[in-house]
Design a protein around this motif. Structure first.
Motif, mmCIF file in Angstrom:
data_model
loop_
_atom_site.group_PDB
_atom_site.id
_atom_site.type_symbol
_atom_site.label_atom_id
_atom_site.label_comp_id
_atom_site.label_asym_id
_atom_site.label_seq_id
_atom_site.Cartn_x
_atom_site.Cartn_y
_atom_site.Cartn_z
ATOM 1 N N LEU A 165 0.866 -1.173 0.000
ATOM 2 C CA LEU A 165 0.000 0.000 0.000
ATOM 3 C C LEU A 165 0.902 1.222 0.000
ATOM 4 C CD1 LEU A 165 -2.923 1.119 0.208
ATOM 5 C CD2 LEU A 165 -2.612 1.111 2.702
ATOM 6 N N THR A 181 -3.090 7.307 -3.169
ATOM 7 C CA THR A 181 -2.597 6.010 -2.714
ATOM 8 C C THR A 181 -2.774 4.978 -3.807
ATOM 9 O OG1 THR A 181 -4.741 5.447 -1.746
ATOM 10 C CG2 THR A 181 -3.145 6.531 -0.306
ATOM 11 N N VAL A 183 -2.213 0.391 -4.719
ATOM 12 C CA VAL A 183 -1.886 -0.965 -4.296
ATOM 13 C C VAL A 183 -1.007 -1.600 -5.378
ATOM 14 C CG1 VAL A 183 -2.770 -3.245 -3.709
ATOM 15 C CG2 VAL A 183 -4.053 -1.194 -3.025
ATOM 16 N N SER A 208 -7.499 -3.802 -6.140
ATOM 17 C CA SER A 208 -7.765 -2.372 -5.969
ATOM 18 C C SER A 208 -8.762 -2.092 -4.845
ATOM 19 C CB SER A 208 -8.268 -1.766 -7.279
ATOM 20 O OG SER A 208 -9.469 -2.391 -7.703
ATOM 21 N N ALA A 211 -7.459 -0.755 -1.463
ATOM 22 C CA ALA A 211 -6.875 0.584 -1.319
ATOM 23 C C ALA A 211 -7.496 1.313 -0.138
ATOM 24 C CB ALA A 211 -7.069 1.388 -2.602
#
Length: 235
Positions: A165, A181, A183, A208, A211
């Motif tokens: 992450l 952010t 992943v 996803s 996230a």
């Protein structure tokens, strides 16, 4: 050129697209071909695997090569630490040549497409961020990615899928900043005495939905564990 960045902690469409590009366009093509070189090679007498279940202190590499740490221990913690080091380097540049050089050091040498695919994707990322297609960028333009938390899948002594992450910050030439952010699923393999990236990307599985903002309860609820910075490093 319109200004995409107006305030801190902003998530403009182009930056979001750029991060999806890093996760999707950079990584998914690397898994486009079936890689069966390691199929059926797991030993029936493989030793037990120590699986971290708490915050993990990143282990430094034993040495550096082309500016990144290498020489990580043959442990699950070593695999996570290597994945964090490699992704931070490969996803923290807007220089296609540097991205390719990282992958030549960190990637599985049997996956010869990794450096060129990553370089091509950095070019596409620059386009998504409305930057010139090649050459140096006006300071203080930067794109910085840092792995903050991790999860593990398919753990074996010589092969493990590390989910990272990440927190990414884009600063444009006018000093505007945006953060988002992502992943990163990273397939790590023990090859020739070190951990290498076999592939980056979903590999048929979409992560996803995991996230979340790093270091929050929401992230913990999604199964993420913290990465604690190493106290030392390679020389």
């Amino acid at each position: 050129m319109r200004n995409l960045i107006g305030a801190k902690r902003l998530f403009p469409g182009a930056l979001a697209a750029g991060v999806v590009l890093v996760i999707g366009v950079i990584t998914v093509p690397l898994l486009g071909g079936h890689d069966g070189r390691h199929a059926g090679k797991k030993s029936a007498a493989a030793p037990p695997v120590a699986v971290p279940s708490d915050p993990l202190r990143v282990v430094p590499g034993a040495r550096t090569a082309d500016g990144i740490q290498v020489g990580f221990p043959h442990t699950t913690a070593g695999a996570v630490s290597a994945a964090s080091e490699y992704v931070d380097a490969a996803a923290s540049t807007l220089d296609p040549d540097y991205a390719a050089s990282v992958m030549r050091v960190a990637g599985d040498p049997g996956n010869t497409a990794l450096p060129a695919n990553l370089a091509a994707s950095i070019v596409k990322l620059r386009a998504e961020l409305q930057l010139r297609s090649d050459g140096p960028l006006d300071p203080p333009t930067t794109f910085q990615t840092t792995a903050q938390m991790y999860q593990l899948r398919n753990i074996a002594p010589d092969d493990v899928l590390v989910l990272l992450l990440t927190d990414s910050t884009f600063i444009n030439s006018r000093g505007g900043m945006a953060r988002t952010t992502g992943v990163f699923p990273v397939q790590m393999r023990w090859i020739a005495g070190d951990w290498k990236i076999g592939a980056i990307g979903r590999g048929g599985q979409d992560y996803s939905a995991l996230a979340a903002t790093p270091d929050t309860q929401a992230a913990v609820n999604q199964g993420w564990q913290a990465l604690v910075a190493a106290s030392g490093g390679a020389s």
